[in-house]
Design a protein around this motif. Sequence first.
Motif, PDB file in Angstrom:
ATOM      1  N   PRO A 344       0.742  -1.337  -0.038  1.00  0.00           N
ATOM      2  CA  PRO A 344       0.150  -0.064  -0.257  1.00  0.00           C
ATOM      3  C   PRO A 344       0.680   1.298   0.032  1.00  0.00           C
ATOM      4  CG  PRO A 344      -0.106  -0.971   2.127  1.00  0.00           C
ATOM      5  CD  PRO A 344       0.659  -1.880   1.312  1.00  0.00           C
ATOM      6  N   ARG A 489      -2.240  -0.475  -4.339  1.00  0.00           N
ATOM      7  CA  ARG A 489      -2.922   0.836  -4.222  1.00  0.00           C
ATOM      8  C   ARG A 489      -3.949   0.965  -5.760  1.00  0.00           C
ATOM      9  NH1 ARG A 489       0.356   4.883  -2.104  1.00  0.00           N
ATOM     10  NH2 ARG A 489      -0.949   6.352  -3.250  1.00  0.00           N
ATOM     11  N   GLU A 500      -6.631   5.995   4.936  1.00  0.00           N
ATOM     12  CA  GLU A 500      -5.351   5.721   3.989  1.00  0.00           C
ATOM     13  C   GLU A 500      -3.992   5.928   4.869  1.00  0.00           C
ATOM     14  OE1 GLU A 500      -4.033   5.127   1.220  1.00  0.00           O
ATOM     15  OE2 GLU A 500      -5.450   5.924   0.258  1.00  0.00           O
ATOM     16  N   ARG A 507      -3.124   0.569   5.767  1.00  0.00           N
ATOM     17  CA  ARG A 507      -4.266   1.021   4.700  1.00  0.00           C
ATOM     18  C   ARG A 507      -5.408  -0.023   4.824  1.00  0.00           C
ATOM     19  NH1 ARG A 507      -5.813   0.752  -1.151  1.00  0.00           N
ATOM     20  NH2 ARG A 507      -6.136   2.808  -1.719  1.00  0.00           N
TER      21      ARG A 507
END
Length: 723
Positions: A344, A489, A500, A507
């Motif tokens: 992420p 992502r 986030e 995340r």
Amino acid sequence: MSFVVGGSGNGGGGGDGGGSQRHDGSETNKKKKRYHRHTAQQIQRLESSFRECPHPDDKQRNLLSKELGLAPRQIKFWFQNRRTQLKAQHERADNSALKAENDKIRCENIAIREAIKHAICPNCGGPPVSEDPYLDEQKLRMENAHLREELERMSTVASKYMGRPISSHLSTLHPMHISPLDLSMTSLTGPSLDFDLLPGSSMSLHSQSSNFAISDMDKPIMNDIAMTAMEELLRLLHTNEPLWTRTDGCRDILNLGSYENVFPRSSNRGKNHTLRIEASRSSGIVFMNAMSLVDMFMDCAKWAELFPSIVAASKTLAVISSGMGGTHEGALHLMYEELEVLSPLVATREFCELRYSQQIEQGSWIVVNASYHLPQFVSHSNSYRFPSGCLIQDMPNGYSKITWVEHTETEEKEPVHELYREMVHKGIAFGAERWVTTLQRMCERYASLLAPAASSRELGGVIPSPEGKRSMMRLAHRMVSNYCVSVSRSNNTRSTVVAELNEVGVRVTAHKSPEPNGTILSAATTFWLPNSPQNVFNFLKDERTRPQWDVLSNSNAVQEVAHIANGSHPGCCISVLRASNASQSNNMLILQESSIDSSGALVVYSPVDLSALNIAMSGDNTSYIPLLSSGFAISPDGNHNSLTVEHGGGASTSSGRSSSSSGFGRGGGGGSLITVGFQIMVSNLPSAKLNMESVETVNNLIRTTVHQIKTGLNNCPSASTTA
């Protein structure tokens, strides 16, 4: 027929074959260039050879060159030009036939329209009375309502007798609507997140096709771009120094200065100093023939399945040319794809590109990718792909040699996270070597898919058939694909971002899932360890050390009750695990797939009910078996000087790591980057609201798992041995 072919030199301009080349008209260029026109006897002999074999090999070209007194390179270019001319002749003939058919249909249409104008009613002999369009619309609305009622009735019956809802099919009748997050306070439950997501929506848009309209003016431009890109790629594939510099003993890095001299750019691309160029070349041997590889590369669905850890999404926007003779020779597709790193912390890269395939000679194919500017499809990334792709050459016994070039220009909208900065800036994260090693491992997996299931151990009886083994492997592949998308992502999912990269580097996303039916929470983070990737992989894969890190196992030991090898490395396998002290009434098992290559490793698992595994082992359809994919992605850190500074249990920055070489197969030294991801079901109610306590629960799960992995590796010297 006669072609003008360069009589000497190295084929300048990337292998241009002759009279199609035009110059600015300068006297210097005219003096330097020699031309040779073939004689009638040479052309007659070449034509007869072309009728016998349009794709001569090196031996045949050498014989012709000696017989006709021409260079083998001239023979090669003559055949290339002749094939191009033949293709153009066929296209002109097809166009003429289609034009004639179109004219015929147009005339018939005009005649029918005239007949309708003068139609008479057979009952009264007068002109027909046209119906009221308002009544027509009302009639259609009534029919539509009746059909909806019938569909709902059939859906109820199907749900009753099939044992599963078919809401995923009903969803196509309504436009997709995703509401914003509702952070309002509810009674005694704390803040909640209201996900008004489309029921039955899948998490990933892995591979789709689209009907993007291509105008007649765009097609010649696209063909020119594809041909120019192929010529550049061939030059990059066949040239070594000074274009390429060898590093690390196996990776070739592009010398940008030499590249600019050989391929001067006509536009202003690359003159922006904020842009960064990554260009690498790598090669290897894969266990699949060239024709099969080209078929998979030109199919967006198979392309995504072949590279689940690299390709987050793939779509065919338009087919400009489908190829010749039932093959992909000359096929040209307009495609969209999104590339990912399994973390992420790293943004994905989106490309709208042309993909062109061409048979260079017998048993030798080239597949080239080149960016095509369509900003409406690429909104989250600022990346551009120069001519990239691969050369595939058939070898004996079903093997192929593949040489891959990856050449991109990117401008990050945000700085690369410190953990991945070295890997990204050195061109390792998205480079050619990662494509080749992933392809080698996946080709081994496909070969295992076709092998007999004799090596599978028992799970309430031996897997009864090869179909059962293939069904189990397909189920495991879906599990791995779901995991890869959940930890990256990707912008092409129907997930809603809940948190986030919070203060602990985790995340969190959520999405509605049809199987299992409910709201799924996905959480992922990446952290650094000083242990080598091989040691981390051994520790996480070994069922004997699993109780040391698996929080949900309650420290219970597990044992492997079924095993399917899917690669040459002993760590590449599919396993079914069961708790050693599980009661007879506990029918929940763990399906796990592990894989390893020189670019990284995966250990992915999911709880699966015993009855569902029996369905898979019998060879039945596994698409409705619910999966909650969790696991680990392990990669070399790509950095050589660091001291780890941790932030909570999640992402950690680094500066001053071990100076030993990182990576698999290089002595096992260096540190590792580990991405841990979990999927949990937080509700199976259609109108569920996600409580923020669920987010905190998954954050604690991540933190505890990371802590126990670090503790287990520090206290487990045996992690350095092969599991």
